[in-house]
Structures are given as structure tokens and as C-alpha cells.
Enzyme design. Structure first.
Site, PDB file in Angstrom:
ATOM      1  N   THR A  17       0.832  -1.210   0.000  1.00 15.17           N
ATOM      2  CA  THR A  17       0.000   0.000   0.000  1.00 15.17           C
ATOM      3  C   THR A  17       0.862   1.254   0.000  1.00 15.17           C
ATOM      4  OG1 THR A  17      -1.851  -1.072   1.064  1.00 15.17           O
ATOM      5  CG2 THR A  17      -1.675   1.290   1.409  1.00 15.17           C
ATOM      6  N   GLN A  34      -4.916  -7.434  -5.947  1.00 20.54           N
ATOM      7  CA  GLN A  34      -5.367  -7.823  -4.612  1.00 20.54           C
ATOM      8  C   GLN A  34      -6.654  -7.081  -4.275  1.00 20.54           C
ATOM      9  OE1 GLN A  34      -3.839  -6.487  -0.830  1.00 20.54           O
ATOM     10  NE2 GLN A  34      -3.384  -8.592  -0.252  1.00 20.54           N
ATOM     11  N   TYR A  54      -8.420  -7.120   7.951  1.00 17.47           N
ATOM     12  CA  TYR A  54      -9.435  -6.494   7.104  1.00 17.47           C
ATOM     13  C   TYR A  54     -10.680  -7.395   7.052  1.00 17.47           C
ATOM     14  CZ  TYR A  54      -5.743  -3.188   6.281  1.00 17.47           C
ATOM     15  OH  TYR A  54      -4.763  -2.240   6.489  1.00 17.47           O
ATOM     16  N   ARG A 100      -4.871 -14.242   0.360  1.00 17.87           N
ATOM     17  CA  ARG A 100      -3.791 -13.934   1.297  1.00 17.87           C
ATOM     18  C   ARG A 100      -4.313 -14.051   2.725  1.00 17.87           C
ATOM     19  NH1 ARG A 100       0.334  -8.906   2.470  1.00 17.87           N
ATOM     20  NH2 ARG A 100       2.143 -10.250   2.306  1.00 17.87           N
ATOM     21  N   ARG A 137       9.193  -4.174   1.245  1.00 21.92           N
ATOM     22  CA  ARG A 137      10.029  -3.002   1.524  1.00 21.92           C
ATOM     23  C   ARG A 137      11.251  -2.933   0.621  1.00 21.92           C
ATOM     24  NH1 ARG A 137      10.462  -4.178   7.722  1.00 21.92           N
ATOM     25  NH2 ARG A 137       9.702  -6.187   7.033  1.00 21.92           N
TER      26      ARG A 137
END
Ligand code: PHB
Length: 402
Positions: free
Chosen positions: A33, A108, A190, A237, A343
Site C-alpha cells: 500500500t 489484490q 481487514y 492472502r 520493503r
């Protein structure tokens, strides 16, 4: 810079087939994100460049950042969506570019649920919802009440609409855009995860009250989206041990091994009956959402392999032992596991090439992860490339793709 060894002669660079996709390597760009979408959730020119730069090594797989499947699921500002034709048309340009590069791309699909921004969700015209009216914490309660958008539980009718209208719409748009996979975001606290876990799901109807019933929402979503896109293009996921978004992890009411073991056994059952999911993606307990776990809990995703036999994508902390990548090399050894980076893929657009060549990795700058300019986003050069000018990139903001 982090010096690393070349992974060229390891299993990481052995080709692998995932669903219908032939991949040349087992490194994946994990969903990441970054809030560079336009105000109406259309993906931007900055995102086009981002995915273009990350798919130059042919045969690579990238997974998009979490993408809102319907504003009814809840909204955050400046994250992309896939619920209008306009979104699908912009995504198609990104997908086409990735395909020109010889690589593959998964979208996604995200439902936020209780952790959505109550203000942005209200502005979009929707109530803040979850499986049950249980806030993440006191601050979330105060914010929702102050916004005049208090959290409420979904009706069974709304749940049906979510699956058979909202996911249905997003899945059809994903097909139009040409995505290679549609990944259901079932992780990190989520909406799908809120249904799965007993701490956030106190329902007493068909969608809550037991391990099987809490799994129903995830399975109904998979069954329906799978019927539209094809099971070999479907993925999910999961973060069994995660505490991001106020989830319980190992301290939750029900053991993640029980809850997620059952869900995975149902996915495995479908696989054996001919509906083989493209892949299952796992968040490792080393990371919670976007933060490192500082109290690594009791627990390991190793239980997953004794249940689910299809392709696995594992992500979280694999860059921590960069240099030797011992954990990564151990985990790919079973022959059906891919490793995803987030990252280090932000700060190394050519990450796959660098792992192949053993080129030093550039360190990431976390303070720019969620800003809105191009600085800290597309400003990291490929190995040997020229650094960009900070003052200029800080002025560059997201524009429509043309
Ligand atoms: C985030 O916005 O920080 C974020 C989004 C999706 C995730 C985890 C974290 O799965």
C-alpha cells in the site's frame, strides 16, 4: 546498501508454473500500500511506472497494492480501486505494460470493514460495517462516533450483496483489465479476516459461531470469484498469526491453527476436486501488516504445508537476513513456494535482477511510504542508474495515465 550473495544458482531462479502462469523465478512483489492513486481511486501514472519498473525481469510476478473492491466495504483515501469501468481501463494499461515486459500481475481485492476511515467512507455515502460491531480500539470508536458513522454489523442480506454483487463486479472488471490472478485479501485484520476470527466475529447466523461458519464468508467469496475468473487465476492472502488491525494472533480466542487449518483444508479439498487455486499467500509472523513484530509470538506457518499442497507465496521479513538469505533459501526448498518482498522491492525496482546478480540492495526509507509525491516511490534507481533529484520528485504527484 546491503551486500548480498547471488541467488542465480539456487532454486529461486528455477522456473515454476503457478496456475497458468509460467514464471522464471520465485521472487514476488508483495502487495504494498502506497497511496499514489487519484482521488477517485483510479490508478495513476506513478503507479504505472512503479509496476513497469518492477516487471522488467521477464517471468516475474507482481501483486498490486491492496485495491478497494467496493466502497461499500469501506474506504481509505488515495488507495486504488477496482469498482468502476474507469478503474478497470486504467488498470488495463498497467496490466498491458507488465505483459509487454513478459511478466505477470495479480490484483489484490480489498475489503476494509471495521478499520475503514469512517470519514472517507461516510463521504463516499456508506456506513462503517463489520461482521460484528466491535471496534479495533477506543480511538477507533471515538473517531467513528465523531464522524457520525458508528460501526454496525452487516445484515445477512448485505453479506449476500457483498459477495454476489460487489465482489462479482470487481471480479468481472479484473477479467476486463486482463489480470493474471485475482487475490482475495483475507489478511491483516481487514474484512475477510474479521469474519474469520472469533474476536471480531460474534455472529450467530450462518456466518459466525463456529470455525466452519466463520470460514463461510471467505469460502463463499472464493467460490463466487473463482466461478468468474477461473480457479487457476484465484488466490487468497492470509495472516494466521497477525496482530495488525487489532487482531488476536496467537493470543486470540481460537487457535489460528484450528481456524486457518480448516479454511486451508477446504481450499485443499477444492483443489483435489479440480478447482485448484492459483496460490495461497501467507504473511509470516515476523511482520504484522506494515510493521515488524517486536514480540514474535508463539506460532509458525509451517502447519500450512501439512494441509495445503498447492503453490504458496510467503512474505514478511525475508530481507532481514539479506546477505545470505538463509530463511528464504530454506523456505523455497519444498519446490512449490515463492517468496515475496515489499520493503526491499520499494527501494530496489530491479530487485529480481539484483538477487540474480548479487548486486547490493538499497535501503528503503519508511518515512515516504505513505506520502503522496514521487519521492520515495519511483525515485530509487535500478543498480548503476542515476539518482533522481529530491526537490523535483517531491513536486511530482499522481496524474491520470494517458
Ligand atoms: C496499510 O495500509 O498499511 C496496509 C494495507 C494493507 C495491508 C497491510 C497494511 O495488508
Amino acid at each position: 546498501m546491503v551486500a548480498i550473495k547471488s541467488l542465480k544458482d539456487t532454486k529461486v531462479f528455477a522456473p515454476i508454473t503457478v496456475g497458468q502462469a509460467q514464471l522464471s523465478n520465485r521472487i514476488v512483489f508483495a502487495p504494498t500500500t502506497r497511496k499514489r492513486a487519484l482521488d477517485d481511486h483510479t490508478p495513476s501514472d506513478l503507479e504505472l511506472q512503479h509496476y513497469d519498473d518492477r516487471t522488467k525481469y521477464p517471468g516475474s510476478l507482481v501483486i498490486t497494492e491492496a485495491t478497494i473492491a467496493s466502497p461499500r466495504f469501506g474506504v481509505y483515501s488515495n488507495v486504488p480501486g477496482l469498482f468502476t469501468k474507469k478503474h478497470a481501463q486504467a488498470w488495463k494499461k498497467i496490466v498491458d505494460r507488465v505483459h509487454e515486459n513478459g511478466s505477470k500481475i495479480a490484483v489484490q481485492l480489498w475489503g476494509l470493514g471495521r478499520v475503514a476511515d469512517p470519514v472517507a467512507t461516510k463521504e463516499a455515502g456508506f456506513p462503517l460495517i463489520g461482521p460484528s460491531a466491535i471496534y479495533e480500539n477506543e480511538d477507533a470508536k471515538k473517531a467513528a462516533e465523531a464522524a457520525g458513522n458508528p460501526l454496525r454489523s452487516l445484515t445477512e442480506e448485505e453479506i449476500q450483496e457483498f459477495i454476489y454483487k460487489e465482489y462479482d463486479n470487481a471480479a468481472r472488471l479484473a477479467v476486463e483489465a486482463g489480470f493474471d490472478f485475482v487475490e482475495i485479501h483475507g489478511a491483516n485484520g481487514y474484512l475477510v479476516d474479521q469474519f474469520l476470527q472469533a474476536d471480531t466475529n460474534k455472529r450467530t447466523d450462518r456466518y459466525g459461531g463456529s470455525i466452519e461458519k466463520r470460514s463461510r464468508y471467505a469460502l463463499d467469496v472464493l467460490d463466487h470469484v473463482g466461478s468468474i475468473v477461473g480457479w487457476d487465476k484465484l488466490a487468497i492472502r492470509l495472516s494466521p498469526w497477525g496482530k495488525f488491525g487489532g487482531m488476536g494472533g496467537a493470543d486470540g480466542e481460537v487457535s489460528p491453527v484450528g481456524q486457518f487449518g480448516y479454511l486451508l483444508s477446504e481450499i485443499e479439498r477444492r483443489r483435489r476436486q479440480g478447482n485448484a487455486i492459483g496460490y495461497v499467500s501467507l504473511v509470516e509472523p515476523r511482520v504484522y501488516g506494515n510493521v515488524d513484530a517486536d514480540d514474535v509470538p508463539f506460532g509458525s506457518n509451517d502447519f500450512v504445508r501439512s494441509v495445503f499442497k498447492g503453490p504458496l507465496v510467503r512474505a514478511g521479513g525475508y530481507g532481514d537476513d539479506a546477505a545470505l538469505f538463509k530463511t528464504l533459501l530454506d523456505d523455497v526448498e519444498d519446490g512449490n513456494t515463492l517468496i515475496a518482498f515489499s520493503r526491499y522491492y520499494t527501494s530496489n525496482p530491479d530487485l529480481v535482477q539484483r538477487l540474480h546478480d548479487g548486486s547490493d540492495l538499497t535501503h528503503y526509507e519508511r518515512e515516504f511510504f505513505y506520502t503522496s509525491s514521487n519521492w520515495g516511490y519511483n525515485s530509487y534507481p535500478a543498480a548503476g542508474g542515476k539518482a533522481l533529484v529530491e526537490d523535483i520528485e517531491k513536486l511530482r504527484v499522481a496524474l491520470p495515465i494517458h
